[in-house]
Design an enzyme around this catalytic site. Structure first.
Site, short mmCIF file in Angstrom:
data_model
loop_
_atom_site.label_atom_id
_atom_site.label_comp_id
_atom_site.label_asym_id
_atom_site.label_seq_id
_atom_site.Cartn_x
_atom_site.Cartn_y
_atom_site.Cartn_z
CE LYS A 127 27.28 2.67 -19.41
NZ LYS A 127 25.91 2.16 -19.25
CG ASP A 128 32.70 1.94 -19.47
OD1 ASP A 128 31.88 1.63 -18.58
OD2 ASP A 128 32.61 1.54 -20.65
NE ARG A 175 23.23 3.64 -13.51
CZ ARG A 175 22.21 3.41 -14.33
NH1 ARG A 175 21.01 3.90 -14.06
NH2 ARG A 175 22.37 2.68 -15.43
NE ARG A 176 21.13 0.04 -16.43
CZ ARG A 176 22.08 -0.14 -17.33
NH1 ARG A 176 22.89 -1.18 -17.24
NH2 ARG A 176 22.23 0.70 -18.34
NE ARG A 193 31.09 -7.89 -16.36
CZ ARG A 193 32.38 -8.11 -16.52
NH1 ARG A 193 33.02 -8.93 -15.71
NH2 ARG A 193 33.04 -7.52 -17.50
NE ARG A 199 24.91 -6.56 -20.77
CZ ARG A 199 25.17 -5.37 -20.22
NH1 ARG A 199 24.57 -5.01 -19.10
NH2 ARG A 199 26.03 -4.55 -20.79
CB CYS A 286 34.69 -0.16 -7.54
SG CYS A 286 35.37 -1.64 -6.77
#
Length: 354
Positions: A127-128, A175-176, A193, A199, A286
């Site tokens: 996904k990166d 997205r979230r 982040r 986190r 992005c």
């Protein structure tokens, strides 16, 4: 050995380029290893490049163990070395990803090391990975995909729906953020982040009321028990290629391509190809929240769902497709779904996200 040629795409860096190396005779590989062993002190046969986060290292160690299990010459101590490379995304933690470049933030320095010959293969969270790979590299291997769902983590509520109005949810993912605000507009979402451990520490310290993390990452870190609950894909559609590990090498390195092709998981490769085609069509910049999920359904066919949203969750476009679980059909599914949502959104939608 002749250089590989891809007949499906003009660029080896295409999001779905799957040109495969010709099979090498195992005896040739063994002979090459024997000559190297006789020549002098033992050196690493494969140098794996990776980020230094606990999750990235877990993925690199998983790759090393699979290589050792599949190839006897790699099972010896020191045959496969892990090299940590710090990326831009690791170094800048106080700004949203979209504000510091978005694409390639977690891969550029590793790609550079690969092209410069400082490492032999690069292990990435798919996904990166940007939709086009740097010229001179190819990604011939996806390991078996982990659970694609997102985990909800909170000390005071069981699910997103249980959070009181005004609760703060921390997430660095557009997205979230967009899907949370679309379904729960009374909540507040802030940039959040850091690696998984950071986190979780910030959550315990009260910086936010809740956060979301990829369940795949928690599982690979043996931390799945930290999830308060797991969100269904209906409640939170995953990121493109979430849960998938990709391994890249140089296009000129036939030996590495041979090693990597032996680890490739075909179902994962096809699902990732489908989702990345969808992303490739849509990803104008992005700052665009995009989600997608392709999987083999109970009939053995491909089922696909895709989503395009505004960052504030006020606008959400969704689509779905089905077809045979084959490369050509799944690439077409991803492209067609992307073009549908791009047309629905219109050019003004993307202009507003600059």
């Amino acid at each position: 050995m002749a250089t590989m040629r891809c007949t499906n795409h003009t660029l080896l860096g295409s999001p779905t380029c799957v040109a495969r190396p010709r099979r090498r005779c195992p005896a040739v590989v063994r002979a090459a290893v024997a000559v190297q062993a006789e020549a002098g002190p033992k050196v690493s046969l494969i140098r794996i490049g990776t980020r230094g986060s606990p999750l990235a290292l877990a993925q690199a160690h998983e790759t090393r163990e699979k290589l050792k299990a599949a190839h006897t010459e790699l099972a010896e101590d020191g045959a496969v070395e892990i090299i940590i490379i710090k990326t831009t995304g690791d170094m800048i933690l106080d700004k949203p990803l979209a504000d510091i470049g978005g694409k390639g933030l977690f891969t550029k320095e590793i790609d550079d090391a690969l092209l410069q010959g400082r490492i032999d293969i690069a292990v990435h969270s798919m996904k990166d990975v940007p939709t086009y790979l740097p010229e001179g590299t190819i990604l011939p291997c996806n390991l078996p995909r982990e659970d694609v769902r997102d985990a909800f983590i909170c000390l005071t509520a069981k699910t997103l729906a249980d959070l009181p109005a005004g609760s703060v949810v921390g997430s660095a993912s557009l997205r979230r953020q967009s899907q949370i605000l679309y379904k729960y507009p009374s909540l507040k979402v802030v940039n959040f982040r850091g690696n998984v451990q950071t986190r979780l520490r910030k959550l315990k310290e009260g910086d936010v009321h809740a956060t979301l993390l990829a369940l795949a990452g928690l599982k690979r870190l043996n931390m799945a028990e930290t999830a308060t609950s797991v969100l269904s894909v209906d409640e939170m559609l995953p990121a493109v290629a979430q849960g998938a590990i990709g391994i890249a090498c140089r296009t000129s390195d036939d030996k590495m391509m041979e090693y990597l092709s032996s680890l490739n998981h075909e179902d994962t490769r096809l699902a990732v190809a489908c989702e990345r085609e969808f992303l490739s069509v849509l990803d104008g910049n992005c700052r665009t929240p995009i989600a997608a999920y392709a999987y083999r359904d109970s009939d053995g066919n491909c089922s696909f769902r895709g989503l395009l949203a505004s960052p504030d969750g006020s606008i959400v476009y969704e689509t779905s497709r089905s077809g045979t679980y084959s490369f050509d059909d799944m690439v077409a599914i991803g492209q067609d779904a992307g073009h549908e949502l791009k047309a629905k959104a219109g050019p003004g939608f993307f202009d507003g996200l600059q």
